[in-house]
Design an enzyme around this catalytic site. Structure first.
Site, PDB file in Angstrom:
ATOM      1  N   HIS A 387     -32.706  -0.759  -5.432  1.00 23.07           N
ATOM      2  CA  HIS A 387     -32.403   0.501  -6.127  1.00 23.07           C
ATOM      3  C   HIS A 387     -33.680   1.333  -6.293  1.00 23.07           C
ATOM      4  O   HIS A 387     -34.163   1.546  -7.405  1.00 23.07           O
ATOM      5  CB  HIS A 387     -31.765   0.200  -7.482  1.00 23.07           C
ATOM      6  CG  HIS A 387     -30.339   0.642  -7.605  1.00 23.07           C
ATOM      7  ND1 HIS A 387     -29.354   0.197  -6.763  1.00 23.07           N
ATOM      8  CD2 HIS A 387     -29.735   1.508  -8.472  1.00 23.07           C
ATOM      9  CE1 HIS A 387     -28.201   0.754  -7.103  1.00 23.07           C
ATOM     10  NE2 HIS A 387     -28.404   1.558  -8.120  1.00 23.07           N
ATOM     11  N   ASP A 391     -31.410   7.911  -8.702  1.00 24.36           N
ATOM     12  CA  ASP A 391     -29.996   8.125  -8.399  1.00 24.36           C
ATOM     13  C   ASP A 391     -29.841   8.202  -6.891  1.00 24.36           C
ATOM     14  O   ASP A 391     -30.819   8.356  -6.152  1.00 24.36           O
ATOM     15  CB  ASP A 391     -29.515   9.421  -9.064  1.00 24.36           C
ATOM     16  CG  ASP A 391     -27.999   9.521  -9.130  1.00 24.36           C
ATOM     17  OD1 ASP A 391     -27.329   8.511  -8.826  1.00 24.36           O
ATOM     18  OD2 ASP A 391     -27.476  10.595  -9.491  1.00 24.36           O
ATOM     19  N   GLY A 392     -28.610   8.098  -6.411  1.00 24.15           N
ATOM     20  CA  GLY A 392     -28.344   8.220  -4.982  1.00 24.15           C
ATOM     21  C   GLY A 392     -28.560   6.952  -4.191  1.00 24.15           C
ATOM     22  O   GLY A 392     -28.492   6.968  -2.952  1.00 24.15           O
ATOM     23  N   ASN A 393     -28.781   5.828  -4.870  1.00 24.40           N
ATOM     24  CA  ASN A 393     -29.109   4.589  -4.161  1.00 24.40           C
ATOM     25  C   ASN A 393     -27.938   4.029  -3.355  1.00 24.40           C
ATOM     26  O   ASN A 393     -28.132   3.483  -2.268  1.00 24.40           O
ATOM     27  CB  ASN A 393     -29.599   3.548  -5.159  1.00 24.40           C
ATOM     28  CG  ASN A 393     -30.907   3.949  -5.808  1.00 24.40           C
ATOM     29  OD1 ASN A 393     -31.953   3.934  -5.180  1.00 24.40           O
ATOM     30  ND2 ASN A 393     -30.840   4.315  -7.081  1.00 24.40           N
ATOM     31  N   GLY A 394     -26.705   4.154  -3.881  1.00 25.22           N
ATOM     32  CA  GLY A 394     -25.549   3.647  -3.156  1.00 25.22           C
ATOM     33  C   GLY A 394     -25.330   4.397  -1.859  1.00 25.22           C
ATOM     34  O   GLY A 394     -25.113   3.791  -0.794  1.00 25.22           O
ATOM     35  N   ARG A 395     -25.389   5.720  -1.935  1.00 26.14           N
ATOM     36  CA  ARG A 395     -25.228   6.537  -0.724  1.00 26.14           C
ATOM     37  C   ARG A 395     -26.326   6.240   0.281  1.00 26.14           C
ATOM     38  O   ARG A 395     -26.080   6.124   1.488  1.00 26.14           O
ATOM     39  CB  ARG A 395     -25.225   8.014  -1.110  1.00 26.14           C
ATOM     40  CG  ARG A 395     -23.905   8.479  -1.707  1.00 26.14           C
ATOM     41  CD  ARG A 395     -24.017   9.808  -2.424  1.00 26.14           C
ATOM     42  NE  ARG A 395     -24.607   9.622  -3.750  1.00 26.14           N
ATOM     43  CZ  ARG A 395     -24.552  10.513  -4.720  1.00 26.14           C
ATOM     44  NH1 ARG A 395     -23.930  11.677  -4.530  1.00 26.14           N
ATOM     45  NH2 ARG A 395     -25.101  10.273  -5.896  1.00 26.14           N
ATOM     46  N   LEU A 396     -27.558   6.097  -0.224  1.00 28.03           N
ATOM     47  CA  LEU A 396     -28.683   5.802   0.660  1.00 28.03           C
ATOM     48  C   LEU A 396     -28.514   4.440   1.327  1.00 28.03           C
ATOM     49  O   LEU A 396     -28.774   4.292   2.529  1.00 28.03           O
ATOM     50  CB  LEU A 396     -29.983   5.837  -0.149  1.00 28.03           C
ATOM     51  CG  LEU A 396     -31.266   5.542   0.626  1.00 28.03           C
ATOM     52  CD1 LEU A 396     -31.489   6.592   1.712  1.00 28.03           C
ATOM     53  CD2 LEU A 396     -32.457   5.493  -0.331  1.00 28.03           C
ATOM     54  N   ALA A 397     -28.064   3.440   0.577  1.00 25.31           N
ATOM     55  CA  ALA A 397     -27.887   2.101   1.139  1.00 25.31           C
ATOM     56  C   ALA A 397     -26.861   2.118   2.272  1.00 25.31           C
ATOM     57  O   ALA A 397     -27.039   1.442   3.296  1.00 25.31           O
ATOM     58  CB  ALA A 397     -27.453   1.134   0.045  1.00 25.31           C
ATOM     59  N   ARG A 398     -25.784   2.887   2.091  1.00 32.12           N
ATOM     60  CA  ARG A 398     -24.757   2.942   3.147  1.00 32.12           C
ATOM     61  C   ARG A 398     -25.252   3.720   4.362  1.00 32.12           C
ATOM     62  O   ARG A 398     -24.882   3.401   5.511  1.00 32.12           O
ATOM     63  CB  ARG A 398     -23.471   3.532   2.566  1.00 32.12           C
ATOM     64  CG  ARG A 398     -22.799   2.586   1.569  1.00 32.12           C
ATOM     65  CD  ARG A 398     -21.477   3.106   1.058  1.00 32.12           C
ATOM     66  NE  ARG A 398     -21.610   4.211   0.122  1.00 32.12           N
ATOM     67  CZ  ARG A 398     -21.832   4.100  -1.178  1.00 32.12           C
ATOM     68  NH1 ARG A 398     -21.965   2.900  -1.723  1.00 32.12           N
ATOM     69  NH2 ARG A 398     -21.921   5.168  -1.962  1.00 32.12           N
TER      70      ARG A 398
END
Length: 495
Positions: A387, A391-398
């Site tokens: 992480h 913010d934006g970590n989920g979108r970045l991971a995908r």
């Protein structure tokens, strides 16, 4: 709850002795009584070990390994006391108290009302002492443990605390007869602070700390376990042949679902206006730009073909892509690594001070994993667990996950709204329990599902997704969607 009783004088001792004769108490040894059943005695004795130690040695301190563990291990505790010779006391075959001669005034701290323990500067030296390795529990945890404990202290309190510990240990070493242990401790602290040769260090964590790349040991253990699990999996490659129209339509739904999962919720019609007409929906300026920004990244075939070749390149890619997807949210500090530890529910992610080292260690594991879906799964988990940003970590991971697939001409995958809970449940199991099968199956199923959608025709793709209820909330569309996933029948090992 069963209790222990210690007579304060001869009259009370007589009362307890009579209670034993009457069957109301049991005598564990001279001066120690309990109302526990014999079956309860081991648990009671081990839970109240500190009360027994304080009774037997009123001025003693919990020392060595016990000062760290603060509990019996293998039924053993170590107490330093004002005695002339070392001795062992057994309590009801449930507890062994090793009493060691030594100073009980220097470098101690209270940890329960009537018993002190060695303070950090002291227990670090104690755990560098020569241990009897054949004992049920060696009194010293050893040099490797001390290295990692110094790193933990540095991470939590800063370099200054290591200097304080060193000064305290130096002052007390002679009186404690621990000059040898202090010399070792001094070299370890100097190596971690890079004022002495790092050749003194043996553990990966301490070496990384000395290189100013401290890392999250617990997370690294999870990453190693995931790597080992992925190496046991057999995934069928899902090849992708580029077509302008299908790539564009897939990129739209990739952005739409990725944002929806994170709470940026629009109807599909609204998202179409945002992406294809560059429209702003209502007063939702930032939300609209979130959808468009992710689309712009995942629609860029050149950008999505880039994967890291080194730990430095991984960091550069994360920073650059985060800037791209979050550029309209200045309050989220686009492209700037987090300064505060972030959380999601009960999960606390990697501390800022450990972030770069953890990513670097994770990258080396990533290189040992086969290309394609295994690497994609690992990369997604690596970024999610670290992480790196506010913010934006989920979108970045995908995005990072799908780039791994594009780079080897395999099909990207989408995570539809309807499958959100399965996706998150897989991540939770991996994070909390080190169980990776659900996460791996979710991604394998979703890649196969995504590859089966007729992306070349937008209307047909949308109609198919809606017929499968991919855009519905999990409690509305799971049965219909899972019937589609059932056809893929991925068989993955437990773990």
């Amino acid at each position: 709850m069963a209790s222990l009783f210690f007579p304060k004088d001869s009259n009370q001792a007589k009362v307890y002795s009579k209670a034993v004769a009457d069957g109301k108490l049991k005598r564990l040894r001279r001066g120690i009584y309990t109302d526990a059943s014999w079956e309860q005695v081991p648990q009671v004795v081990q839970q109240q070990w500190h009360a027994i130690a304080q009774y037997l040695q009123p001025n003693g301190i919990a020392s060595h390994v016990t000062a760290v563990e603060l509990r019996p291990v293998n039924q053993v505790v170590y107490i330093t006391a004002k005695v002339k010779v070392r001795k062992k006391i057994r309590i009801a075959d449930a507890l062994s108290i090793e009493i060691i001669p030594g100073n009980v005034e220097l470098l101690t701290e209270q940890f329960v009302p009537h018993l002190k323990r060695s303070a950090p500067a002291r227990y670090l030296m104690e755990n560098l002492s020569i241990a009897q390795q054949k004992a049920a529990l060696p009194k010293a945890l050893g040099k490797s443990w001390v290295e990692e404990e110094l790193c933990r202290i540095q991470e939590r309190y800063g370099e200054g605390e290591l200097n304080v510990i060193r000064d305290q240990a130096r002052t007390a070493a002679e009186a404690l007869s621990m000059q040898r242990e202090f010399n070792i401790l001094n070299k370890l602290i100097g190596a971690i602070l890079t004022t002495q040769p790092t050749a003194n260090l043996a553990t990966a964590k301490a070496l990384a700390s000395a290189r100013k790349e401290p890392y999250d040991k617990h997370r690294l253990e999870r990453f190693i376990a995931l790597k080992d699990y992925l190496l046991t999996c057999q995934f069928s490659p899902s090849s992708y042949e580029f077509m302008t129209s299908s790539w564009r339509h897939l990129a739209f739904y990739e952005s739409y679902f990725s944002n929806y999962i994170e709470g940026t919720e629009f109807e599909i019609d609204e998202a179409e206006h945002i992406v294809f007409e560059k429209a702003i929906i209502g007063s939702r300026h930032e939300d609209s730009h979130d959808v468009l920004a992710v689309y712009d990244v995942v629609h860029d075939y050149s950008e999505m073909s880039v994967i890291p070749g080194s730990a430095d390149e991984l960091m550069d890619l994360l920073i650059n892509r985060h800037q791209l997807i979050m550029h309209q949210r200045k309050d989220k500090r686009p492209g700037v690594l987090k300064a505060q530890t972030n959380k999601a529910g009960d999960t606390t992610f990697v501390q800022p001070a450990l972030l770069e080292g953890t990513l670097s260690q994770g990258f080396h594991l990533y290189q040992a994993i086969p290309e394609g879906l295994p690497r994609a799964i690992f990369m997604q988990f690596l970024v999610t667990e670290c992480h790196p940003f506010d913010d934006g970590n989920g979108r970045l991971a995908r995005i990072m996950m799908n780039a791994e697939l594009v780079a080897v001409e395999q099909h990207k995958l989408i995570v539809p709204t309807v499958h959100r809970e399965s996706y998150l449940n897989g991540l939770r199991q991996a994070t909390r329990s080190g169980k990776f099968r659900t996460m791996a199956k979710v991604f394998a199923d979703l890649q196969a599902y995504t590859a089966a959608i007729p992306w070349h025709d937008y209307a047909e793709a949308r109609a198919t997704l809606e017929a499968h209820q991919a855009h519905k909330q999990p409690d509305q569309g799971v049965p219909a969607f899972n019937r589609q996933l059932a056809q893929f029948k991925h068989r993955l090992p437990a773990g």
